[in-house]
Motif scaffolding. Structure first.
Motif, PDB file in Angstrom:
ATOM      1  N   SER A 108     -47.068  -6.220 -25.314  1.00 22.82           N
ATOM      2  CA  SER A 108     -48.426  -6.513 -25.760  1.00 22.82           C
ATOM      3  C   SER A 108     -48.554  -6.287 -27.272  1.00 22.82           C
ATOM      4  O   SER A 108     -49.140  -7.112 -27.982  1.00 22.82           O
ATOM      5  CB  SER A 108     -49.421  -5.630 -25.003  1.00 22.82           C
ATOM      6  N   ASP A 120     -55.939  -2.357 -25.531  1.00 17.14           N
ATOM      7  CA  ASP A 120     -57.250  -2.482 -26.188  1.00 17.14           C
ATOM      8  C   ASP A 120     -57.857  -1.104 -26.439  1.00 17.14           C
ATOM      9  O   ASP A 120     -58.406  -0.835 -27.507  1.00 17.14           O
ATOM     10  CB  ASP A 120     -58.224  -3.282 -25.313  1.00 17.14           C
ATOM     11  N   ARG A 121     -57.766  -0.266 -25.422  1.00 21.24           N
ATOM     12  CA  ARG A 121     -58.351   1.069 -25.511  1.00 21.24           C
ATOM     13  C   ARG A 121     -57.673   1.888 -26.605  1.00 21.24           C
ATOM     14  O   ARG A 121     -58.339   2.510 -27.433  1.00 21.24           O
ATOM     15  CB  ARG A 121     -58.200   1.754 -24.144  1.00 21.24           C
ATOM     16  N   CYS A 156     -54.345   6.855 -17.494  1.00 20.11           N
ATOM     17  CA  CYS A 156     -53.975   5.564 -16.928  1.00 20.11           C
ATOM     18  C   CYS A 156     -53.540   5.783 -15.482  1.00 20.11           C
ATOM     19  O   CYS A 156     -52.547   6.465 -15.216  1.00 20.11           O
ATOM     20  CB  CYS A 156     -52.835   4.936 -17.742  1.00 20.11           C
ATOM     21  N   SER A 182     -53.758   0.458 -13.859  1.00 18.49           N
ATOM     22  CA  SER A 182     -52.737  -0.556 -14.141  1.00 18.49           C
ATOM     23  C   SER A 182     -51.774  -0.717 -12.979  1.00 18.49           C
ATOM     24  O   SER A 182     -51.622   0.173 -12.135  1.00 18.49           O
ATOM     25  CB  SER A 182     -51.941  -0.175 -15.401  1.00 18.49           C
ATOM     26  N   GLU A 220     -53.289  -4.946 -20.905  1.00 23.96           N
ATOM     27  CA  GLU A 220     -54.073  -5.364 -22.074  1.00 23.96           C
ATOM     28  C   GLU A 220     -55.261  -4.430 -22.302  1.00 23.96           C
ATOM     29  O   GLU A 220     -55.579  -4.090 -23.437  1.00 23.96           O
ATOM     30  CB  GLU A 220     -54.548  -6.812 -21.917  1.00 23.96           C
ATOM     31  N   GLU A 221     -55.908  -4.012 -21.187  1.00 26.62           N
ATOM     32  CA  GLU A 221     -57.035  -3.086 -21.334  1.00 26.62           C
ATOM     33  C   GLU A 221     -56.571  -1.767 -21.923  1.00 26.62           C
ATOM     34  O   GLU A 221     -57.249  -1.164 -22.753  1.00 26.62           O
ATOM     35  CB  GLU A 221     -57.687  -2.803 -19.971  1.00 26.62           C
ATOM     36  N   GLU A 280     -50.481  -5.826 -14.949  1.00 24.73           N
ATOM     37  CA  GLU A 280     -51.931  -5.786 -14.737  1.00 24.73           C
ATOM     38  C   GLU A 280     -52.538  -4.537 -15.398  1.00 24.73           C
ATOM     39  O   GLU A 280     -51.993  -3.432 -15.236  1.00 24.73           O
ATOM     40  CB  GLU A 280     -52.182  -5.743 -13.227  1.00 24.73           C
ATOM     41  N   GLY A 281     -53.616  -4.733 -16.130  1.00 20.62           N
ATOM     42  CA  GLY A 281     -54.312  -3.594 -16.752  1.00 20.62           C
ATOM     43  C   GLY A 281     -53.735  -3.176 -18.094  1.00 20.62           C
ATOM     44  O   GLY A 281     -54.308  -2.339 -18.794  1.00 20.62           O
ATOM     45  N   SER A 308     -58.623   0.460 -29.978  1.00 20.05           N
ATOM     46  CA  SER A 308     -59.976   0.752 -30.453  1.00 20.05           C
ATOM     47  C   SER A 308     -60.077   2.212 -30.877  1.00 20.05           C
ATOM     48  O   SER A 308     -60.786   2.542 -31.835  1.00 20.05           O
ATOM     49  CB  SER A 308     -61.042   0.360 -29.431  1.00 20.05           C
ATOM     50  N   VAL A 328     -58.326   4.144 -17.328  1.00 24.54           N
ATOM     51  CA  VAL A 328     -57.981   2.755 -17.034  1.00 24.54           C
ATOM     52  C   VAL A 328     -57.017   2.721 -15.850  1.00 24.54           C
ATOM     53  O   VAL A 328     -56.426   3.736 -15.496  1.00 24.54           O
ATOM     54  CB  VAL A 328     -57.331   2.032 -18.249  1.00 24.54           C
TER      55      VAL A 328
END
Ligand SMILES: Nc1nc2c(ncn2[C@@H]2O[C@H](COP(=O)(O)OP(=O)(O)O)[C@@H](O)[C@H]2O)c(=O)[nH]1
Ligand SMILES: [Mg+2]
Length: 315
Positions: free
Chosen positions: A73, A242-243, A194, A229, A238-239, A235-236, A246, A227
């Motif tokens: 990613s 992202d987290r 996670c 995954s 990218e979130e 799966e999960g 950020s 989160v």
């Protein structure tokens, strides 16, 4: 001594992006070589740019699989990624570490990814020293993200992830006492929980429990994010990235993050002092001086006090 073993040329090669010399420098630092220390000295002004992310959790939680997906990613987002894989279940380079390499081998041949395995044994003065030094090298070598995978068991491993800018604690449903064990210590260092293997039953239950726990607050201020995954299929992921991104964007350059990095560097100095004193003490401790202890004529404590006095002078 080959040309790149002297500090100046080694540093230059690492700054120039040589993967081979980067690996050599990390090994040299773990072995306490003088040329490697000199190279680090020259590189250090170029550090402070990478964002370091620690990934910790019990063996088998899926950390390596997840790291592999994180690397992919980040690469898609244009970042160069350095990875330090640490696994105490591996007595020497092989075993689980080999497994990590296999799981991350998708990235072999990608010059934007560097993977290095650190065994927990065989480092002068401990794992956290070797890891911190290696992370500085990867930072100086221009990796934008430095990923540190470690098994979250002992204090040494907690110390390792404590040095990261962002710490991801990986948990899996169905182990029963997961949430309990978090309370015992990892909680205070977690920025993101996670829940991996979310394809298993009870994942939602664990997510709910963690959200409740997170409300109590993490040690680094804000409540840790939770989160989920399924690392094997991405799966999960990218979130999760992202987290992490950020958090990085929000924290980089802030006073609070400055304080955190300052504390980390301070801690690193203290750990280095202990490690370097220990090396010197071990060099001083000849068989002759130990003999009296072996004969039980004097205690280990009095010999230690004498060595410390020899190193530092009288109190
Ligand atoms: N069912 C399932 N298996 C997973 C998942 N993530 C990893 N695994 C498997 O769990 C095992 C341990 O994974 P690994 O990444 O080596 O865990 P580590 O010891 O924490 O680094 C491997 O067989 C993985 O394929 C997941 O999300 N779901
Ligand atoms: Mg692993």
């Amino acid at each position: 001594m080959s040309i790149a073993d002297d500090g100046a040329s080694l540093a230059e090669a690492v700054l120039g992006g040589s993967v081979r010399h980067t690996a050599r420098l990390i090994r040299g630092l773990a072995d306490g070589r003088a040329g490697a220390r000199e190279a680090l000295e020259r590189l250090f002004p170029a550090t402070g740019r990478a964002w370091t992310v620690g990934v910790t959790g019990v063996p088998g939680a899926g950390k390596s699989t997840l790291c592999n997906a994180l690397i992919a990613s980040w690469r898609r987002r244009g970042f160069r990624v350095g990875v330090l894989a640490i696994d105490p279940s591996s007595p020497f380079t092989g075993g689980a570490i080999l497994g990590d390499r296999v799981r991350m081998q998708h990235h072999a041949g990608d010059e934007g990814v560097f993977v290095h395995s650190l065994a927990t044994r065989g480092h002068l003065g401990g794992l956290s020293r070797a890891t911190a030094a290696a992370a500085h090298v990867l930072d100086a070598a221009g990796y934008d993200r430095v990923l540190i995978e470690t098994v979250g068991v002992g204090q040494d491993e907690v110390d390792v992830v404590r040095t990261a800018d962002t710490t991801v604690v990986v948990l899996v449903p169905g182990l029963g006492d997961e949430v309990q064990s978090i309370k015992a210590g990892i909680m205070e260092i977690a920025d993101v929980f996670c829940v991996n293997k979310a394809d298993r039953p009870d994942a939602s239950l664990l997510v709910r429990q963690l959200r409740q726990l997170a409300q109590l607050g993490g040690g680094r201020g804000a409540a840790p994010a939770v989160v989920r995954s399924v690392a094997t299929v991405g799966e999960g992921v990218e979130e999760l990235v992202d987290r992490v991104e950020s958090l990085a964007a929000a924290q980089r350059g802030t006073a609070a993050h400055g304080v955190r990095r300052a504390e980390r560097l301070r801690h690193e100095v203290v750990v280095e002092v202990a490690g370097q004193l220990r090396e010197r003490a071990e060099a001083l401790l000849g068989d002759a001086s130990l003999d009296a202890v072996l004969r039980r004529e004097r205690s280990p404590m009095s010999l230690a006090a004498e060595l410390v006095e020899g190193l530092l002078g009288p109190l």
